[in-house]
Write an enzyme that holds these catalytic residues in place. Structure first.
Site, PDB file in Angstrom:
ATOM      1  N   LYS A  13      -0.796   2.948   2.342  1.00 61.07           N
ATOM      2  CA  LYS A  13      -1.073   2.868   3.782  1.00 61.07           C
ATOM      3  C   LYS A  13       0.076   3.465   4.592  1.00 61.07           C
ATOM      4  O   LYS A  13      -0.152   4.209   5.527  1.00 61.07           O
ATOM      5  CB  LYS A  13      -1.276   1.408   4.229  1.00 61.07           C
ATOM      6  CG  LYS A  13      -2.455   0.714   3.588  1.00 61.07           C
ATOM      7  CD  LYS A  13      -2.701  -0.669   4.199  1.00 61.07           C
ATOM      8  CE  LYS A  13      -1.566  -1.650   4.013  1.00 61.07           C
ATOM      9  NZ  LYS A  13      -1.319  -2.037   2.601  1.00 61.07           N
ATOM     10  N   ARG A  88      -4.219  -8.934   8.467  1.00 57.29           N
ATOM     11  CA  ARG A  88      -4.209  -9.270   7.051  1.00 57.29           C
ATOM     12  C   ARG A  88      -4.950 -10.568   6.763  1.00 57.29           C
ATOM     13  O   ARG A  88      -5.059 -10.955   5.617  1.00 57.29           O
ATOM     14  CB  ARG A  88      -2.767  -9.450   6.596  1.00 57.29           C
ATOM     15  CG  ARG A  88      -2.209  -8.251   5.815  1.00 57.29           C
ATOM     16  CD  ARG A  88      -0.764  -8.548   5.603  1.00 57.29           C
ATOM     17  NE  ARG A  88      -0.133  -7.998   4.468  1.00 57.29           N
ATOM     18  CZ  ARG A  88       0.713  -6.983   4.506  1.00 57.29           C
ATOM     19  NH1 ARG A  88       0.906  -6.329   5.630  1.00 57.29           N
ATOM     20  NH2 ARG A  88       1.347  -6.617   3.422  1.00 57.29           N
ATOM     21  N   ARG A 127       8.646   2.072  -6.457  1.00 58.88           N
ATOM     22  CA  ARG A 127       8.828   2.512  -5.077  1.00 58.88           C
ATOM     23  C   ARG A 127      10.285   2.375  -4.637  1.00 58.88           C
ATOM     24  O   ARG A 127      10.945   1.381  -4.910  1.00 58.88           O
ATOM     25  CB  ARG A 127       7.931   1.663  -4.189  1.00 58.88           C
ATOM     26  CG  ARG A 127       7.896   2.112  -2.774  1.00 58.88           C
ATOM     27  CD  ARG A 127       6.614   1.697  -2.135  1.00 58.88           C
ATOM     28  NE  ARG A 127       6.653   0.327  -1.681  1.00 58.88           N
ATOM     29  CZ  ARG A 127       5.700  -0.191  -0.904  1.00 58.88           C
ATOM     30  NH1 ARG A 127       4.661   0.532  -0.547  1.00 58.88           N
ATOM     31  NH2 ARG A 127       5.789  -1.432  -0.505  1.00 58.88           N
ATOM     32  N   ARG A 160      12.923  -2.366  -2.428  1.00 63.52           N
ATOM     33  CA  ARG A 160      12.711  -3.518  -1.558  1.00 63.52           C
ATOM     34  C   ARG A 160      12.664  -4.786  -2.395  1.00 63.52           C
ATOM     35  O   ARG A 160      12.096  -4.802  -3.471  1.00 63.52           O
ATOM     36  CB  ARG A 160      11.374  -3.362  -0.823  1.00 63.52           C
ATOM     37  CG  ARG A 160      11.486  -2.604   0.453  1.00 63.52           C
ATOM     38  CD  ARG A 160      10.160  -2.224   1.025  1.00 63.52           C
ATOM     39  NE  ARG A 160       9.166  -3.296   0.999  1.00 63.52           N
ATOM     40  CZ  ARG A 160       7.931  -3.168   1.498  1.00 63.52           C
ATOM     41  NH1 ARG A 160       7.564  -2.033   2.059  1.00 63.52           N
ATOM     42  NH2 ARG A 160       7.071  -4.153   1.433  1.00 63.52           N
ATOM     43  N   ARG A 171       2.209 -10.986  -3.942  1.00 60.42           N
ATOM     44  CA  ARG A 171       1.656 -10.213  -2.812  1.00 60.42           C
ATOM     45  C   ARG A 171       0.218  -9.787  -3.085  1.00 60.42           C
ATOM     46  O   ARG A 171      -0.625  -9.815  -2.200  1.00 60.42           O
ATOM     47  CB  ARG A 171       2.522  -8.978  -2.535  1.00 60.42           C
ATOM     48  CG  ARG A 171       3.861  -9.340  -1.934  1.00 60.42           C
ATOM     49  CD  ARG A 171       4.818  -8.165  -1.950  1.00 60.42           C
ATOM     50  NE  ARG A 171       4.416  -7.076  -1.092  1.00 60.42           N
ATOM     51  CZ  ARG A 171       4.832  -5.826  -1.236  1.00 60.42           C
ATOM     52  NH1 ARG A 171       5.656  -5.497  -2.211  1.00 60.42           N
ATOM     53  NH2 ARG A 171       4.434  -4.892  -0.412  1.00 60.42           N
TER      54      ARG A 171
END
Ligand code: AMP
Length: 217
Positions: A13, A88, A127, A160, A171
């Site tokens: 996203k 969300r 990531r 992160r 998550r």
């Protein structure tokens, strides 16, 4: 164009939103980015959000709804906006509708980026984000030219805290439980278009453009 990007964490996203900003010159509104900045700066908002974020849990609805209520009123949203990571939960979606009605706006499109859950784990663990400009890279898929450094600004890349495997699993569970129902919510409103979040970022972007050119019926 007022746009919502839906999809699990790691669907791309953020990357797609950045590409949309360049093409349509409307702002990306990422609640995740806003919250991370607040945590980094140690503001009251950051203090409220920190523990939830570190565990991979959602920050309470009233906190993020407050952020969005204020942000959508800014003049740079007049020509449109891209919501990335909000709403969300169903209460967030309902609050968004109420906020937009109050300011005389509505959602034009909701694009849902679909990706297989195991693929998401692979993506998220690789990531890397730039500390300085927020630019995103990926160790096997989209490595920076120089290891550990951002191609755009030379800033340091980091993983992160919430991209560590155990947090990622939380998550993804939060997504299934709280965010997945929004797909039906927007389907019922006839706003939803789904695309496949696989392949290169340009391929995914092409699909985005294709679905945005036509209003769903
Ligand atoms: P993201 O970068 O969008 O994956 O968001 C990172 C983290 O910020 C999430 O795991 C949540 O803890 C928090 N967060 C971001 N957006 C929201 C939201 N709309 N509602 C609740 N928590 C959020």
């Amino acid at each position: 164009m007022n746009l919502i990007l839906l999809g699990p964490p790691g669907a791309g996203k953020g990357t797609q939103a950045q590409m949309m900003v360049e093409r349509y010159h409307i702002p990306q509104i990422s609640t995740g980015d806003i919250l991370r900045t607040a945590v980094k700066e140690g503001t009251a908002l950051g203090k409220q959000a920190k523990a939830f974020m570190e565990k991979g849990q959602l920050v309470p609805d009233e906190v993020v709804i407050g952020i969005i209520d204020e942000r959508l009123r800014a003049p740079d949203c007049n020509a449109g906006f891209i919501l990335d990571g909000f709403p969300r939960t169903t209460p967030q979606a309902e609050a968004l509708q109420a906020i937009l009605t109050k300011i005389g706006k509505s959602v034009d499109h909701v694009v849902n980026i679909e990706v297989d859950p195991e693929e998401l784990v692979r993506r998220l663990t690789g990531r890397r984000t730039c500390k300085n400009c927020g630019g995103m890279f990926h160790t096997p898929f989209h490595p920076p030219r120089k290891e550990g450094a951002c191609d755009r600004c030379g800033g340091t890349l980091y993983q992160r805290e919430d991209d560590k495997e155990e947090t990622i699993r939380t998550r993804l569970k939060e997504y299934e439980r709280q965010t997945f129902p929004l797909i039906q919510y927007y389907q019922r409103k006839k706003l939803l278009r789904s695309i496949q979040g696989v392949g290169g970022q340009n391929q995914i972007f092409e699909q985005m453009i294709r679905v945005l050119d036509v209003r769903p019926v």
